[in-house]
Design an enzyme around this catalytic site. Structure first.
Site, PDB file in Angstrom:
ATOM      1  N   ASN A   1      14.717 -10.460  -3.890  1.00 36.83           N
ATOM      2  CA  ASN A   1      14.280 -10.193  -2.621  1.00 36.83           C
ATOM      3  C   ASN A   1      15.396 -10.749  -2.035  1.00 36.83           C
ATOM      4  O   ASN A   1      16.477 -10.932  -1.386  1.00 36.83           O
ATOM      5  CB  ASN A   1      13.398  -9.437  -1.671  1.00 36.83           C
TER       6      ASN A   1
ATOM      7  N   GLU B   1       6.225  -3.471  -5.861  1.00 36.17           N
ATOM      8  CA  GLU B   1       6.373  -4.055  -6.945  1.00 36.17           C
ATOM      9  C   GLU B   1       6.198  -3.463  -8.165  1.00 36.17           C
ATOM     10  O   GLU B   1       6.387  -3.666  -9.369  1.00 36.17           O
ATOM     11  CB  GLU B   1       7.362  -4.510  -6.903  1.00 36.17           C
TER      12      GLU B   1
HETATM   13  N1  LIG Z   1      13.463  -4.998  -1.859  1.00 33.23           N
HETATM   14  C1  LIG Z   1      11.323  -4.752  -2.131  1.00 33.23           C
HETATM   15  N2  LIG Z   1      10.553  -5.709  -2.027  1.00 33.23           N
HETATM   16  C2  LIG Z   1       9.649  -5.147  -2.552  1.00 33.23           C
HETATM   17  C3  LIG Z   1       9.123  -4.103  -2.565  1.00 33.23           C
HETATM   18  N3  LIG Z   1       7.786  -4.361  -2.007  1.00 33.23           N
HETATM   19  C4  LIG Z   1       7.033  -5.680  -2.530  1.00 33.23           C
HETATM   20  N4  LIG Z   1       7.925  -6.141  -2.441  1.00 33.23           N
HETATM   21  C5  LIG Z   1       8.374  -7.424  -2.748  1.00 33.23           C
HETATM   22  O1  LIG Z   1       7.601  -7.897  -3.883  1.00 33.23           O
HETATM   23  C6  LIG Z   1       8.071  -9.506  -3.524  1.00 33.23           C
HETATM   24  C7  LIG Z   1       6.918  -9.905  -4.735  1.00 33.23           C
HETATM   25  O2  LIG Z   1       5.774 -11.020  -4.255  1.00 33.23           O
HETATM   26  P1  LIG Z   1       5.431 -11.493  -4.969  1.00 33.23           P
HETATM   27  O3  LIG Z   1       3.909 -10.737  -5.398  1.00 33.23           O
HETATM   28  O4  LIG Z   1       4.761 -12.800  -4.022  1.00 33.23           O
HETATM   29  O5  LIG Z   1       5.160 -11.906  -6.893  1.00 33.23           O
HETATM   30  P2  LIG Z   1       6.711 -12.173  -6.946  1.00 33.23           P
HETATM   31  O6  LIG Z   1       7.860 -13.115  -6.155  1.00 33.23           O
HETATM   32  O7  LIG Z   1       6.865 -11.279  -7.737  1.00 33.23           O
HETATM   33  O8  LIG Z   1       6.157 -13.183  -7.939  1.00 33.23           O
HETATM   34  P3  LIG Z   1       5.272 -13.110  -9.289  1.00 33.23           P
HETATM   35  O9  LIG Z   1       5.323 -11.681  -9.593  1.00 33.23           O
HETATM   36  O10 LIG Z   1       4.097 -14.204  -9.655  1.00 33.23           O
HETATM   37  O11 LIG Z   1       6.366 -13.341 -10.488  1.00 33.23           O
HETATM   38  C8  LIG Z   1       7.654  -9.908  -2.474  1.00 33.23           C
HETATM   39  O12 LIG Z   1       8.467 -10.311  -1.074  1.00 33.23           O
HETATM   40  C9  LIG Z   1       7.656  -7.837  -0.882  1.00 33.23           C
HETATM   41  O13 LIG Z   1       8.154  -8.308  -0.251  1.00 33.23           O
HETATM   42  C10 LIG Z   1       9.994  -2.960  -2.160  1.00 33.23           C
HETATM   43  O14 LIG Z   1       9.639  -1.595  -1.678  1.00 33.23           O
HETATM   44  N5  LIG Z   1      11.407  -3.101  -1.599  1.00 33.23           N
END
Ligand SMILES: Nc1nc2c(ncn2[C@@H]2O[C@H](COP(=O)(O)OP(=O)(O)OP(=O)(O)O)[C@@H](O)[C@H]2O)c(=O)[nH]1
Length: 635
Positions: free
Chosen positions: A522, A555
């Site tokens: 993102n 996600e």
């Molecule tokens: N674009 C988008 N981003 C999302 C959505 N739902 C969650 N996110 C993002 O997904 C990210 C999840 O980050 P984290 O839980 O810190 O984990 P990560 O960055 O994936 O790292 P790891 O899971 O440890 O690999 C967050 O920045 C949320 O903003 C969505 O519907 N759309």
């Protein structure tokens, strides 16, 4: 329902009864009025008819009985004429006939000559002296020629024989009509014909008939007009009967030859007169001197042998009242004696000129007069009842039956059996009547309701289907994730719970998927690209997952897949991980260079909660992250 039907039946009965009652009252009043008027006129007419009948009956009786008197007058005249003719003929040779007298008569007492007894018993004289083409035998004859101041000349002898022959010639043919037939002579002679007794043989020797008023009244000195006349009623001792005599003096050359006479017995005639066919009537015969000739036995019995009774001695107020009314009148008299409640009909009997009186109780006339109007009233009543019965049958058939028919129809409508209503057949006799119209209208109404019902049902079905579809859509929306098109977390919990509760469910594995370094994605590519990537990952997982895929949150994606054991489950997870990895989507911000996913896997155990399963899968997901990501951990 039953009460409603009963009420309708009562209504029908009451309607028919009320109609019948009103018609009965109206027609009953009319018939009663007509009966009263008819009764009055019919009574008046019947009263007059009854009176006319009694007058007619009385007239007929008198006419019948008076014929005896008329006949007696006619036959006596005939006898007189024949006597004169025979006398004239015999006058040619009086000595010859006189000789016959000597043969046939005997002097029984000094100066008294009587016909020989054989002439009464039956005697056929020598034809030289007598010839009769009808009967040669003398019978039932007797002659008394008593002592007289006149000498027994040949002329007298001839006259007696001629009288004998004349009586012998004619009297037998009248023997049924009269008590006797005789010719009396002013010289104390009687030539007598009688079936009952030989009067001429039995008369006392010293009898002088000219002393009796009956004979005296025929003498020229007593009866200068020489008219025939009826004597008064007298009791004939020889025949022991009440008789009346008609006598007509016969003269020749100014000389009184004799008096032909009939004694008429009144026993039978008076009995017939007073014997009434109308049992309530009383009959009385009175002469011109207010003397009782005949009356009912109860009245006359005490005076039976007293000769003629004068009304004065009878002490009978009814007869006295009648006499007061008729004494100075003549001809037919009809009047009522009110204080006795009697109708009186008085007629003159031609001949003796007596009054024949019929007294009839007024109540008896009224009773008979009532019969006719009573018949009228009874017939009217019978006719009225017959009309009512016919009316009742008619009303039952034409009103009550169709009403019951309509009632059944309304009952079906009330129960919403419209189909049955449309199928009811209208009886032929009601087809064109108002009943038929009403039935057709009700059937039309039932058909219209049926049609509306069907339209309504179709509309309801359509609306229900639409509502169901809308509900389904709402339901789907409630369990759907808007971004990815996957089932949402609520759907995940619902399906987990369902499988956990289902005793017959096959074994399933629970997979929890997380995109690696998605924050970095993102941050590097922007949220919109992040959304697009997330949608593509979800689409791939949903497509390749053998079970169902759910967006668990952010996600994170959950999958429920059928798996016999953990090995199968890990294999399925590996397959999914490879699908994503094989896409080789560039992730510049990831140490792994490409977009990858990590998966925590666990088998769903029956009896545990959904949260237990999710927590366990989450633990293995963390393990996969910790072990470097882009991998599958399970247990
Ligand atoms: N674009 C988008 N981003 C999302 C959505 N739902 C969650 N996110 C993002 O997904 C990210 C999840 O980050 P984290 O839980 O810190 O984990 P990560 O960055 O994936 O790292 P790891 O899971 O440890 O690999 C967050 O920045 C949320 O903003 C969505 O519907 N759309």
């Amino acid at each position: 329902m039953v009460r409603a039907v009963k009420r309708r039946n009562i209504f029908n009965r009451t309607l028919a009864r009320r109609l019948l009652l009103r018609i009965s009252l109206a027609t009953g009043a009319l018939i009663t009025l007509a009966a009263c008027i008819g009764f009055y006129f019919s009574y008046q007419q019947a009263y007059q008819q009854q009176v006319s009948y009694l007058v007619h009956d009385s007239n007929q009786r008198i006419e019948r009985e008076s014929s005896v008197f008329k006949q007696a007058e006619a036959t006596a005249e005939l006898l007189g004429q024949y006597f004169i003719d025979s006398y004239q003929q015999a006058s040619q040779s009086p000595d010859v006939i006189a000789a016959v007298f000597d043969q046939w008569f005997e002097e029984t007492e000094p100066g008294v000559h009587r016909l020989r007894e054989a002439f009464y018993e039956g005697f056929s004289p020598d034809p030289e002296f007598f010839s009769n083409p009808y009967s040669s035998e003398f019978k039932h004859l007797s002659v008394f020629a008593g002592q007289s101041q006149y000498a027994l000349t040949d002329e007298r002898k001839m006259r007696i024989v001629v009288a004998l022959k004349v009586v012998h010639r004619l009297a037998p043919s009248w023997q049924q009509l009269y008590e006797n037939t005789h010719i009396s002579m002013p010289e104390n002679v009687i030539v007598h014909y009688s079936l009952n007794h030989p009067w001429g043989r039995q008369a006392r020797a010293d009898l002088d008939i000219t002393r009796y008023a009956v004979v005296r009244s025929t003498l020229q000195s007593e009866n200068p007009e020489r008219q025939g006349a009826w004597t008064g009623l007298y009791y004939d001792l020889s025949s022991e009967q009440w008789v009346i005599t008609y006598q007509i003096p016969v003269d020749f050359d100014g000389r009184h030859l004799g008096t032909p006479s009939h004694d008429v017995s009144l026993e039978d005639m008076l009995n017939r007169l007073i014997d009434s066919h109308e049992s309530a009537a009383t009959h009385v015969v009175l002469n011109n001197q207010a003397q009782l000739i005949a009356a009912p036995t109860s009245v006359i019995a005490p005076h039976e042998h007293s000769g003629i009774v004068h009304l004065e001695h009878l002490d009978n107020p009814l007869y006295t009242s009648i006499w007061d009314r008729i004494a100075d009148t003549d001809g037919e008299q009809i009047f009522t004696i009110d204080h006795k409640d009697m109708l009186i009909i008085a007629h003159k009997i031609p001949g003796p000129d007596w009054w024949y009186i019929t007294a009839y109780p007024l109540w008896e006339i009224q009773k008979l007069a009532l019969l006719s109007p009573m018949r009228f009233v009874i017939l009217s009543g019978g006719f009225f009842i017959l009309v009512l019965v016919i009316l009742y049958i008619f009303m039952n058939q034409q009103i009550s039956r169709p009403l019951r028919h309509l009632s059944r129809l309304a009952h079906e409508v009330g129960n919403k059996r419209y189909e049955a209503v449309t199928q009811i057949k209208i009886e032929a006799e009601y087809q064109r009547s108002e009943i038929g119209m009403l039935v057709r209208s009700m059937q039309e109404m039932a058909r219209s309701i049926l049609s509306q019902q069907q339209t309504l049902e179709a509309e309801v079905d359509k609306r229900t289907a639409e509502l169901a579809a809308a509900n389904q859509r709402l339901e789907n929306m409630a369990h759907m994730d808007g971004l990815t098109g996957l089932l949402n977390r609520r759907a995940l919990h619902r399906d987990l719970q369902y499988l956990l509760n289902d005793q017959n469910a096959k074994p399933h594995a629970f997979l929890l998927v997380d995109v690696d370094f998605f924050k970095a994605y993102n941050d590097h590519y922007g949220h919109l690209d992040g959304d697009q990537v997330l949608k593509e990952i979800c689409a791939l997982l949903s497509h390749h997952c053998e079970g169902h895929a759910y967006r668990y949150g952010g996600e994170e994606i959950a999958c429920i897949v059928p798996a016999n054991d953990l090995t199968d489950a890990i294999a399925a997870a590996e397959s999914l991980r490879n699908e994503i990895a094989n896409v080789k989507r560039i992730h510049a911000a990831s140490p792994l260079k490409y977009l990858t996913i990590s998966i925590g896997v666990t088998m769903m155990q029956r009896g545990e909660s959904a949260n237990d399963i999710i927590q366990r899968a989450d633990k293995f997901l963390y393990q996969a992250k910790d072990e470097g990501r882009n991998r599958v951990c399970g247990g």
